[in-house]
Design an enzyme around this catalytic site. Structure first.
Site, mmCIF file in Angstrom:
data_model
loop_
_atom_site.group_PDB
_atom_site.id
_atom_site.type_symbol
_atom_site.label_atom_id
_atom_site.label_comp_id
_atom_site.label_asym_id
_atom_site.label_seq_id
_atom_site.Cartn_x
_atom_site.Cartn_y
_atom_site.Cartn_z
ATOM 1 N N SER A 113 -4.515 -1.454 11.140
ATOM 2 C CA SER A 113 -3.451 -1.881 11.384
ATOM 3 C C SER A 113 -2.654 -0.260 10.504
ATOM 4 O O SER A 113 -2.164 0.732 10.654
ATOM 5 C CB SER A 113 -3.104 -2.491 10.390
ATOM 6 N N ASP B 116 -2.922 -8.803 3.933
ATOM 7 C CA ASP B 116 -3.345 -9.061 5.173
ATOM 8 C C ASP B 116 -5.371 -8.776 4.638
ATOM 9 O O ASP B 116 -6.248 -7.910 4.760
ATOM 10 C CB ASP B 116 -3.636 -8.430 6.220
ATOM 11 N N GLU C 155 -6.369 -0.521 -0.743
ATOM 12 C CA GLU C 155 -7.250 -0.273 0.066
ATOM 13 C C GLU C 155 -8.768 -0.328 -1.398
ATOM 14 O O GLU C 155 -8.424 0.453 -2.141
ATOM 15 C CB GLU C 155 -8.084 0.520 1.056
ATOM 16 N N HIS D 36 -2.128 -7.521 15.279
ATOM 17 C CA HIS D 36 -2.106 -6.322 15.771
ATOM 18 C C HIS D 36 -0.982 -6.657 16.872
ATOM 19 O O HIS D 36 -0.316 -5.418 16.868
ATOM 20 C CB HIS D 36 -3.517 -5.162 16.015
ATOM 21 N N GLY E 149 -3.852 -4.549 -4.465
ATOM 22 C CA GLY E 149 -2.807 -4.130 -3.072
ATOM 23 C C GLY E 149 -1.255 -4.926 -3.794
ATOM 24 O O GLY E 149 -0.481 -5.009 -3.157
ATOM 25 N N HIS F 199 -3.678 -4.207 2.287
ATOM 26 C CA HIS F 199 -4.989 -4.630 2.284
ATOM 27 C C HIS F 199 -5.492 -3.960 3.930
ATOM 28 O O HIS F 199 -5.639 -3.621 5.174
ATOM 29 C CB HIS F 199 -5.302 -6.181 2.180
HETATM 30 N N1 SAM Z 1 -5.269 -4.739 7.705
HETATM 31 C C1 SAM Z 1 -6.479 -4.195 8.075
HETATM 32 C C2 SAM Z 1 -6.513 -3.798 9.666
HETATM 33 O O1 SAM Z 1 -5.559 -4.845 9.818
HETATM 34 O O2 SAM Z 1 -6.438 -3.329 10.082
HETATM 35 C C3 SAM Z 1 -7.576 -4.833 7.790
HETATM 36 C C4 SAM Z 1 -7.951 -4.913 5.949
HETATM 37 S S1 SAM Z 1 -9.584 -6.192 5.274
HETATM 38 C C5 SAM Z 1 -9.286 -8.188 6.905
HETATM 39 C C6 SAM Z 1 -8.752 -6.741 4.568
HETATM 40 C C7 SAM Z 1 -9.578 -5.539 3.188
HETATM 41 O O3 SAM Z 1 -8.981 -5.840 2.611
HETATM 42 C C8 SAM Z 1 -11.336 -5.371 3.469
HETATM 43 O O4 SAM Z 1 -10.621 -3.990 3.620
HETATM 44 C C9 SAM Z 1 -11.557 -4.917 1.641
HETATM 45 O O5 SAM Z 1 -12.055 -3.904 1.275
HETATM 46 C C10 SAM Z 1 -9.650 -4.887 1.061
HETATM 47 N N2 SAM Z 1 -8.951 -5.503 -0.586
HETATM 48 C C11 SAM Z 1 -10.053 -6.882 -1.035
HETATM 49 N N3 SAM Z 1 -9.570 -7.357 -2.154
HETATM 50 C C12 SAM Z 1 -8.529 -6.077 -2.011
HETATM 51 C C13 SAM Z 1 -7.131 -6.225 -3.223
HETATM 52 N N4 SAM Z 1 -7.410 -6.686 -4.269
HETATM 53 N N5 SAM Z 1 -6.473 -5.047 -2.466
HETATM 54 C C14 SAM Z 1 -6.313 -3.922 -2.171
HETATM 55 N N6 SAM Z 1 -7.344 -4.399 -1.120
HETATM 56 C C15 SAM Z 1 -8.403 -5.034 -1.257
#
Ligand code: SAM
Length: 295
Positions: free
Chosen positions: A100, A169, A118, A19, A149, A42
């Site tokens: 994010s 991410d 998401e 971040h 994503g 993500h």
């Molecule tokens: N980017 C966020 C942040 O920095 O605040 C944190 C994201 S967290 C590490 C990863 C997220 O991706 C989770 O909420 C998960 O449910 C989601 N996720 C997992 N596989 C995914 C996919 N193929 N496409 C979109 N989201 C996905």
């Protein structure tokens, strides 16, 4: 379905690295008036309560943002990041942590756009609910997709503004995430060669992780930056995150110098044992096109 919930980890050392770089990159975009897009493949839930049962259970934030919260000697990149987190905690007590999407919304001007992916059913409900509490400008400039994503980002590139950033991410719960991240990065470069692509990844004892990082550094792109932060020695069972990395293609030119000041501070202040360390590499024109010889 996945079990990963970012609420357990919000504000930890990995979020600090990711971040702080995100905030710096968006500030850099804001130096020019031209509008830009941010695509977050993500997104997570967007906004986290640090006194929720989940966050309190692990208290990971205490060894992340918690260690920077009261400091008055922060390098500029971290001072800017902590100032943003403070804006979400107006009474001065660290209670909320923006993910994010919310850090991005905080930086965007009305003409900029945010696209969020998401897939977790509960996370997306929370994300949508959080956005409903935002003002009309934020709602108008944001689109949330409950889709994959890795796949979805392709259709959005290049953005109409031809300026922007993709943040990738994943949680890497599935080891295929490493392969899919690399494929997605290559797709992003193909479709949006001038865009900034930022990838977060965990430092884990997995062949997939080290191979992905090696492939990144061999991509034929104009410039890249690679930063890793290790906070403690890896455990034999691999439990607990001992460090993470950020890889950026077309990073802001200001980022490398800013991180030269920041990374030693982070390794020192977020370090948990004698293994705390960092790496920082930057390459410009790693594969220059050879000039034609005139005869
Ligand atoms: N980017 C966020 C942040 O920095 O605040 C944190 C994201 S967290 C590490 C990863 C997220 O991706 C989770 O909420 C998960 O449910 C989601 N996720 C997992 N596989 C995914 C996919 N193929 N496409 C979109 N989201 C996905």
């Amino acid at each position: 379905m996945f079990s990963y919930r970012h609420a357990f980890h919000a504000g930890n050392h990995a979020d600090v690295l990711k971040h702080a770089i995100l905030v710096h990159t968006l500030d850099y975009f804001n130096r020019k008036d031209a509008p830009y897009w941010v695509i977050d493949t993500h997104a997570g839930a967007g906004l986290y309560s640090l006194d929720s049962d989940w966050a309190a259970k692990t208290s990971e934030f205490a060894d992340g943002i918690g260690r920077l919260w009261e400091r008055d000697d922060l390098p500029p990149l971290l001072a800017d990041y902590v100032a943003r987190i403070r804006a979400f905690n107006t009474n001065g007590r660290l209670k909320r942590y923006p993910g994010s999407p919310w850090l991005t919304l905080d930086a965007l001007r009305p003409s900029d756009r945010l696209r969020l992916f998401e897939m977790h059913p509960t996370e997306i409900d929370t994300l949508v609910g959080n956005l409903e509490h935002m003002d009309r400008t934020a709602q108008r400039q944001t689109t949330i997709y409950g889709d994959d994503g890795f796949e979805g980002v392709k259709a959005l590139l290049p953005p109409p503004t031809r300026r922007g950033m993709v943040l990738i991410d994943p949680s890497y719960e599935d080891k295929n995430d490493y392969r899919r991240t690399l494929i997605t990065v290559k797709e992003c470069v193909k479709r949006f060669a001038t865009g900034t692509i930022a990838v977060w990844y965990p430092l884990v004892q997995r062949r997939e992780a080290s191979e992905m990082a090696r492939h990144f550094e061999n991509l034929k792109v104009k410039s890249w930056l690679h930063a890793t932060l290790t906070v403690k020695k890896a455990t034999i069972d691999g439990y607990g995150l001992h460090g993470s990395g950020m890889f950026l293609i077309n990073p802001p030119w200001t980022l490398h110098d800013a991180l030269k000041q920041t990374m030693p501070y982070l390794a020192r202040e977020l370090g948990q044992d004698e293994r705390a360390s960092f790496t920082l590499q930057y390459r410009e024109n790693p594969f220059p096109v050879p000039k034609k010889q005139s005869d």
